[in-house]
Scaffold this motif. Sequence first.
Motif, PDB file in Angstrom:
ATOM      1  N   GLN A 109     -37.156 -39.437  20.210  1.00 58.20           N
ATOM      2  CA  GLN A 109     -36.730 -40.762  19.775  1.00 58.20           C
ATOM      3  C   GLN A 109     -37.926 -41.493  19.169  1.00 58.20           C
ATOM      4  O   GLN A 109     -38.681 -42.156  19.872  1.00 58.20           O
ATOM      5  CB  GLN A 109     -36.149 -41.563  20.946  1.00 58.20           C
ATOM      6  N   PRO A 110     -38.129 -41.348  17.860  1.00 57.56           N
ATOM      7  CA  PRO A 110     -39.290 -41.976  17.217  1.00 57.56           C
ATOM      8  C   PRO A 110     -39.169 -43.491  17.240  1.00 57.56           C
ATOM      9  O   PRO A 110     -38.064 -44.049  17.346  1.00 57.56           O
ATOM     10  CB  PRO A 110     -39.233 -41.428  15.794  1.00 57.56           C
ATOM     11  N   PRO A 111     -40.288 -44.199  17.120  1.00 53.07           N
ATOM     12  CA  PRO A 111     -40.238 -45.669  17.177  1.00 53.07           C
ATOM     13  C   PRO A 111     -39.411 -46.277  16.044  1.00 53.07           C
ATOM     14  O   PRO A 111     -38.693 -47.242  16.258  1.00 53.07           O
ATOM     15  CB  PRO A 111     -41.712 -46.083  17.087  1.00 53.07           C
ATOM     16  N   ASN A 112     -39.521 -45.722  14.832  1.00 52.51           N
ATOM     17  CA  ASN A 112     -38.770 -46.240  13.681  1.00 52.51           C
ATOM     18  C   ASN A 112     -37.914 -45.112  13.131  1.00 52.51           C
ATOM     19  O   ASN A 112     -38.399 -44.229  12.412  1.00 52.51           O
ATOM     20  CB  ASN A 112     -39.721 -46.778  12.602  1.00 52.51           C
ATOM     21  N   LEU A 113     -36.628 -45.116  13.499  1.00 48.58           N
ATOM     22  CA  LEU A 113     -35.746 -44.021  13.133  1.00 48.58           C
ATOM     23  C   LEU A 113     -35.527 -43.949  11.627  1.00 48.58           C
ATOM     24  O   LEU A 113     -35.477 -42.860  11.051  1.00 48.58           O
ATOM     25  CB  LEU A 113     -34.403 -44.173  13.854  1.00 48.58           C
ATOM     26  N   ARG A 114     -35.432 -45.098  10.957  1.00 42.51           N
ATOM     27  CA  ARG A 114     -35.175 -45.100   9.509  1.00 42.51           C
ATOM     28  C   ARG A 114     -36.333 -44.458   8.753  1.00 42.51           C
ATOM     29  O   ARG A 114     -36.130 -43.613   7.871  1.00 42.51           O
ATOM     30  CB  ARG A 114     -34.934 -46.535   9.027  1.00 42.51           C
ATOM     31  N   ASP A 115     -37.557 -44.843   9.086  1.00 48.18           N
ATOM     32  CA  ASP A 115     -38.712 -44.246   8.420  1.00 48.18           C
ATOM     33  C   ASP A 115     -38.844 -42.760   8.751  1.00 48.18           C
ATOM     34  O   ASP A 115     -39.240 -41.945   7.900  1.00 48.18           O
ATOM     35  CB  ASP A 115     -39.994 -44.977   8.831  1.00 48.18           C
ATOM     36  N   PHE A 116     -38.495 -42.415   9.989  1.00 51.77           N
ATOM     37  CA  PHE A 116     -38.581 -41.019  10.409  1.00 51.77           C
ATOM     38  C   PHE A 116     -37.617 -40.138   9.606  1.00 51.77           C
ATOM     39  O   PHE A 116     -37.989 -39.072   9.092  1.00 51.77           O
ATOM     40  CB  PHE A 116     -38.282 -40.930  11.909  1.00 51.77           C
ATOM     41  N   THR A 117     -36.360 -40.547   9.471  1.00 51.54           N
ATOM     42  CA  THR A 117     -35.373 -39.753   8.735  1.00 51.54           C
ATOM     43  C   THR A 117     -35.598 -39.812   7.229  1.00 51.54           C
ATOM     44  O   THR A 117     -35.194 -38.897   6.506  1.00 51.54           O
ATOM     45  CB  THR A 117     -33.956 -40.251   9.058  1.00 51.54           C
ATOM     46  N   LYS A 118     -36.250 -40.866   6.763  1.00 48.15           N
ATOM     47  CA  LYS A 118     -36.542 -40.972   5.332  1.00 48.15           C
ATOM     48  C   LYS A 118     -37.654 -40.018   4.933  1.00 48.15           C
ATOM     49  O   LYS A 118     -37.684 -39.519   3.797  1.00 48.15           O
ATOM     50  CB  LYS A 118     -36.926 -42.410   4.992  1.00 48.15           C
ATOM     51  N   ALA A 119     -38.573 -39.744   5.849  1.00 43.03           N
ATOM     52  CA  ALA A 119     -39.726 -38.896   5.544  1.00 43.03           C
ATOM     53  C   ALA A 119     -39.508 -37.436   5.915  1.00 43.03           C
ATOM     54  O   ALA A 119     -40.257 -36.576   5.452  1.00 43.03           O
ATOM     55  CB  ALA A 119     -40.962 -39.429   6.264  1.00 43.03           C
ATOM     56  N   SER A 121     -27.532 -36.055  26.660  1.00 43.41           N
ATOM     57  CA  SER A 121     -28.635 -36.745  27.335  1.00 43.41           C
ATOM     58  C   SER A 121     -29.146 -37.965  26.597  1.00 43.41           C
ATOM     59  O   SER A 121     -30.007 -38.677  27.124  1.00 43.41           O
ATOM     60  CB  SER A 121     -29.802 -35.763  27.553  1.00 43.41           C
ATOM     61  N   LEU A 122     -28.671 -38.230  25.410  1.00 40.78           N
ATOM     62  CA  LEU A 122     -29.169 -39.348  24.610  1.00 40.78           C
ATOM     63  C   LEU A 122     -28.018 -40.278  24.248  1.00 40.78           C
ATOM     64  O   LEU A 122     -26.847 -39.886  24.289  1.00 40.78           O
ATOM     65  CB  LEU A 122     -29.849 -38.824  23.339  1.00 40.78           C
ATOM     66  N   PRO A 123     -28.330 -41.528  23.871  1.00 37.66           N
ATOM     67  CA  PRO A 123     -27.258 -42.469  23.497  1.00 37.66           C
ATOM     68  C   PRO A 123     -26.433 -41.955  22.312  1.00 37.66           C
ATOM     69  O   PRO A 123     -26.946 -41.277  21.419  1.00 37.66           O
ATOM     70  CB  PRO A 123     -28.033 -43.740  23.139  1.00 37.66           C
ATOM     71  N   VAL A 124     -25.158 -42.320  22.319  1.00 42.26           N
ATOM     72  CA  VAL A 124     -24.258 -41.877  21.257  1.00 42.26           C
ATOM     73  C   VAL A 124     -24.691 -42.444  19.908  1.00 42.26           C
ATOM     74  O   VAL A 124     -24.603 -41.769  18.869  1.00 42.26           O
ATOM     75  CB  VAL A 124     -22.807 -42.296  21.578  1.00 42.26           C
ATOM     76  N   SER A 125     -25.199 -43.673  19.885  1.00 42.60           N
ATOM     77  CA  SER A 125     -25.634 -44.292  18.635  1.00 42.60           C
ATOM     78  C   SER A 125     -26.784 -43.505  18.006  1.00 42.60           C
ATOM     79  O   SER A 125     -26.837 -43.320  16.785  1.00 42.60           O
ATOM     80  CB  SER A 125     -26.061 -45.737  18.890  1.00 42.60           C
ATOM     81  N   PHE A 126     -27.713 -43.032  18.838  1.00 45.14           N
ATOM     82  CA  PHE A 126     -28.823 -42.234  18.315  1.00 45.14           C
ATOM     83  C   PHE A 126     -28.319 -40.895  17.775  1.00 45.14           C
ATOM     84  O   PHE A 126     -28.735 -40.446  16.704  1.00 45.14           O
ATOM     85  CB  PHE A 126     -29.853 -42.003  19.418  1.00 45.14           C
ATOM     86  N   PHE A 127     -27.391 -40.273  18.488  1.00 49.20           N
ATOM     87  CA  PHE A 127     -26.809 -39.008  18.040  1.00 49.20           C
ATOM     88  C   PHE A 127     -26.097 -39.177  16.697  1.00 49.20           C
ATOM     89  O   PHE A 127     -26.253 -38.358  15.782  1.00 49.20           O
ATOM     90  CB  PHE A 127     -25.859 -38.489  19.108  1.00 49.20           C
ATOM     91  N   ASN A 128     -25.326 -40.258  16.565  1.00 49.81           N
ATOM     92  CA  ASN A 128     -24.621 -40.509  15.310  1.00 49.81           C
ATOM     93  C   ASN A 128     -25.584 -40.788  14.162  1.00 49.81           C
ATOM     94  O   ASN A 128     -25.316 -40.430  13.011  1.00 49.81           O
ATOM     95  CB  ASN A 128     -23.668 -41.694  15.477  1.00 49.81           C
ATOM     96  N   SER A 129     -26.705 -41.429  14.456  1.00 49.58           N
ATOM     97  CA  SER A 129     -27.687 -41.732  13.419  1.00 49.58           C
ATOM     98  C   SER A 129     -28.441 -40.492  12.969  1.00 49.58           C
ATOM     99  O   SER A 129     -28.861 -40.396  11.811  1.00 49.58           O
ATOM    100  CB  SER A 129     -28.682 -42.790  13.924  1.00 49.58           C
ATOM    101  N   ILE A 130     -28.610 -39.539  13.878  1.00 49.86           N
ATOM    102  CA  ILE A 130     -29.377 -38.334  13.562  1.00 49.86           C
ATOM    103  C   ILE A 130     -28.539 -37.325  12.786  1.00 49.86           C
ATOM    104  O   ILE A 130     -29.034 -36.645  11.874  1.00 49.86           O
ATOM    105  CB  ILE A 130     -29.912 -37.701  14.873  1.00 49.86           C
ATOM    106  N   MET A 131     -27.260 -37.203  13.102  1.00 48.85           N
ATOM    107  CA  MET A 131     -26.415 -36.139  12.550  1.00 48.85           C
ATOM    108  C   MET A 131     -26.432 -36.043  11.025  1.00 48.85           C
ATOM    109  O   MET A 131     -26.557 -34.940  10.480  1.00 48.85           O
ATOM    110  CB  MET A 131     -24.985 -36.295  13.052  1.00 48.85           C
ATOM    111  N   PRO A 132     -26.307 -37.148  10.260  1.00 51.15           N
ATOM    112  CA  PRO A 132     -26.289 -37.003   8.806  1.00 51.15           C
ATOM    113  C   PRO A 132     -27.585 -36.466   8.207  1.00 51.15           C
ATOM    114  O   PRO A 132     -27.582 -36.006   7.064  1.00 51.15           O
ATOM    115  CB  PRO A 132     -26.015 -38.443   8.324  1.00 51.15           C
ATOM    116  N   HIS A 133     -28.682 -36.510   8.953  1.00 45.48           N
ATOM    117  CA  HIS A 133     -29.974 -36.089   8.432  1.00 45.48           C
ATOM    118  C   HIS A 133     -30.341 -34.677   8.869  1.00 45.48           C
ATOM    119  O   HIS A 133     -31.419 -34.194   8.515  1.00 45.48           O
ATOM    120  CB  HIS A 133     -31.057 -37.069   8.887  1.00 45.48           C
ATOM    121  N   VAL A 134     -29.476 -34.033   9.624  1.00 46.74           N
ATOM    122  CA  VAL A 134     -29.730 -32.653  10.039  1.00 46.74           C
ATOM    123  C   VAL A 134     -29.325 -31.728   8.889  1.00 46.74           C
ATOM    124  O   VAL A 134     -28.155 -31.649   8.536  1.00 46.74           O
ATOM    125  CB  VAL A 134     -28.960 -32.311  11.324  1.00 46.74           C
TER     126      VAL A 134
END
Length: 548
Positions: free
Chosen positions: A135-145, A161-174
Amino acid sequence: MSSTLPERYDEIYLRLSRQGARVLALGYRSLGILSNQQLREQYPTRNSVECKLEFCGFVVLSCPLKPDSKAMIRELRHSSHHLTMITGDNPLTACHVAKELRFTKKPLLVLTAPSDESKEWIWESVNKDISIPIQPPNLRDFTKANDLCVTGEGLVHLSTSLPVSFFNSIMPHVKVFARVSPKQKEQVIIKLNNLGFVTLMCGDGTNDVAALKHAHVGVALLAGVAAKRVEQQDNTTASPSTVQVPAVQTVTPQQQVLTPAETAARAREQAREQTKKKFEELYKQMEEPEQTIVRLGDASIAAPFTSRTSTIQCVCHIIKQGRCTLITTLQMFKILALNALILAYSLSVLYLDGIKFSDGQHTLQGLLLAGCFLFISRSKPLKTLARERPLPNIFNLYTLISVLGQFAIHLTALVYVVNEAHKRIPPKSDEFADLEAEFTPNLVNSTVYIMSITLQIATFAVNYQGYPFMESLRSNKPLLYSIIFSFSLVISLIFNLLPQLTEQFQIVLIPDDMRLIVFYVVLGDVILAYTIDRVLAYFLGQAKLKQY
């Protein structure tokens, strides 16, 4: 499972996996001479047997990319699509393939499990030179880079094991899902569907059936079935039982007498040549569509689309045909709406004056419009996918404003021409017209008919948009010739170039000044309608790829 491993074990298999090879470790264990009953008694479980193995070496399987894979992936990326790889292979192998296919130009980070239970999961680069908390401090910058790779084990951790919001935010960038089970492939597709994606899944095996079933568009590659069949035949061909070594060799006086070892070597060489030829024949058969066999349980059963080739070129074909069909349908709805409005006004004007169109006029109008509708549906897609994306449905701002704007121009032209025609005929003597009377043409009827049919034909020329999704009007020869023929016929009616035709369709002789008015009004109407539609198409006529 192994008792001892070489010092460079990890180094070698990691290097080979990073190069895109599939690596299998071989090991053995000597159990002595045991009967089946003794084996079951001493080793009741599989784990009790598969342990303390002696390491033999690696089996390295090279899977080269198909010749057109890079070009097809590049075309899909250029056409504004999200691309994701879902595979059961090792994550290092999958990341290498993704890099070769240019799935991403950013650094690819793999979600890695901790070596110690006290530690946390991390995002780690393939070369292990980058390490970032899960869980990086800035998710937007992390997925952008960075682009991401998630294994099946990591997918379970993200979803549980992680919040659903974080999972949903990560999925499109996988970009890569590696080492996943068939059930997890299905879960990935369902998750992307729930996030609002329109998914197209391409697979060739039975383990892809569930994912193909849940995708909005499923594409099965039947070549995978044929390949498995050919591999089985290859194994049979290459088996020792199929190689016949001659026991006796006849030697002529001119021939050299060979030793038994040389005879066996020559026989093995001949067997290899025969096997090589059979391999080539079988691979040729694999590429032929006639050799493809569909079996129950294969991917083709679950997918609405089935390709007989082993490449993903069929995916590009489906998108091209889909876009072409969508654009054609939207255009036909626009044209139908405009033609209905034009015809409604024309008939209402004639009804108020107690006149109507003759049967011959209706017939000619129907034939000309039917030809245009027939040929507009014959448009073919372009050979390459465009970066622009078509609008997904008819109910959008561009279509509504374009139809209303064009009809406003057509209505203004019709009202103006009808008023000019009324000035040139005597006023009505009866307050209520006899609608049952025999048809008698007059200037209003002829003018309204010519304007109506001209504007309806013009809607095809104005609203036909070929590039960038399908061939242009110039390339669609049947439609182009149909529109030119219709306009030529209308001009001949306006200027009375063919008196027999004018008389046949009961068009009265139009005064010279009225002819010029009709001609210039039609010309101005077409130019203005075309300008409005193209300006609106430039600003509002393209869909945007959803960004995450």
